[in-house]
Motif scaffolding. Structure first.
Motif, PDB file in Angstrom:
ATOM      1  N   GLU A 255      -6.127  -7.740  -5.212  1.00 49.05           N
ATOM      2  CA  GLU A 255      -6.523  -6.950  -4.041  1.00 49.05           C
ATOM      3  C   GLU A 255      -7.690  -7.611  -3.311  1.00 49.05           C
ATOM      4  O   GLU A 255      -7.723  -7.646  -2.077  1.00 49.05           O
TER       5      GLU A 255
ATOM      6  N   ASP B  44       0.832  -1.212   0.000  1.00 46.20           N
ATOM      7  CA  ASP B  44       0.000   0.000   0.000  1.00 46.20           C
ATOM      8  C   ASP B  44       0.864   1.258   0.000  1.00 46.20           C
ATOM      9  O   ASP B  44       0.516   2.268  -0.611  1.00 46.20           O
TER      10      ASP B  44
ATOM     11  N   SER C 113      -3.120   1.242  -7.361  1.00 48.39           N
ATOM     12  CA  SER C 113      -2.521   0.252  -6.470  1.00 48.39           C
ATOM     13  C   SER C 113      -1.225  -0.221  -7.106  1.00 48.39           C
ATOM     14  O   SER C 113      -1.045  -0.140  -8.328  1.00 48.39           O
TER      15      SER C 113
ATOM     16  N   GLN D 243      -1.489   4.351  -1.446  1.00 49.48           N
ATOM     17  CA  GLN D 243      -2.879   4.214  -1.004  1.00 49.48           C
ATOM     18  C   GLN D 243      -2.965   4.668   0.454  1.00 49.48           C
ATOM     19  O   GLN D 243      -2.812   3.885   1.386  1.00 49.48           O
TER      20      GLN D 243
ATOM     21  N   TYR E 114     -12.708  -2.669  -5.233  1.00 46.94           N
ATOM     22  CA  TYR E 114     -11.884  -3.122  -6.362  1.00 46.94           C
ATOM     23  C   TYR E 114     -12.670  -3.958  -7.362  1.00 46.94           C
ATOM     24  O   TYR E 114     -12.296  -4.033  -8.536  1.00 46.94           O
TER      25      TYR E 114
END
Length: 208
Positions: A146, A28, A105, A33, A83
């Motif tokens: 994800e 991340d 991502s 993110q 996602y």
């Protein structure tokens, strides 16, 4: 025996959960993110708190861990929906980055086996001329990666919730049994500390 097995199971589970949380935190960070980064940080802190409570026989800390696992399951369900674009959510939005980055991502930009079309972000202020991905063709969608990460977190959290509740119940039963034996009963201490003169005065006032 039940306390030992429950504690050992929860310690092992929390250790594995901590490793997976750190792995997720790294990717991340690489993907900028920011909202998941904050969530992962809180998750890591609570896992450490749960480990400490399990090792040191602190049921309140284990309760905090168990409550957090329920919140963590809810968060990961949202990540899966995000996602997989369920319920009108779009992974192209900047919801998880506080609108501070154009990245989606790390997996979307660096997933092995993908054919990327990279363009320099003109006018977006990408740091150090960093290239952003405008399109990709992958054998396995990065959004599925994800989602699988979040699914693993949900599974571990559910197991942690069950083990946490069991350990708390065992700790509570052990404390109750110790109280019943008299470990914290102040009544014998009252009679030991009572002076003989006061006992004589009580006997003098007893009716004949």
């Amino acid at each position: 025996m039940g306390s030992c097995s429950g504690r050992c199971a929860l310690i092992v589970l929390c250790t594995f959960q901590l490793v997976t949380a750190l792995e997720r935190q790294v990717f991340d960070f690489l993907g900028y993110q920011w909202v998941p980064i904050l969530a992962n940080f809180a998750h890591i802190v609570v896992i450490i708190l749960g480990l400490f409570g399990t090792i040191q026989y602190r049921p309140r800390y284990v309760v905090v861990y168990a409550v957090w696992t329920a919140i963590w399951v809810t968060w990961n369900i949202f990540i899966i929906c995000f996602y997989l674009e369920v319920g009108g959510l779009s992974q192209d939005s900047e919801l998880l980055t506080f609108s501070l980055s154009e990245h989606r991502s790390w997996w979307h930009e660096h997933w092995p086996g993908c054919l990327h079309e990279e363009v320099l972000a003109a006018g977006l202020g990408a740091p150090h001329g960093q290239a952003l991905v405008s399109g990709a063709i992958c054998a396995l969608e990065p959004s599925s990666v994800e989602a699988l990460h979040s699914g693993l977190q949900i599974l571990i959290a559910l197991l942690g919730f069950v083990c946490g509740c069991y350990v708390v119940s065992v700790f509570t039963e052990e404390e109750d049994s110790f109280d019943f034996i008299g470990g914290f009963d102040p009544f014998p201490l009252y009679h030991v500390n009572e002076k003989p003169s006061s006992l004589l005065s009580k006997q003098a006032y007893l009716p004949a």
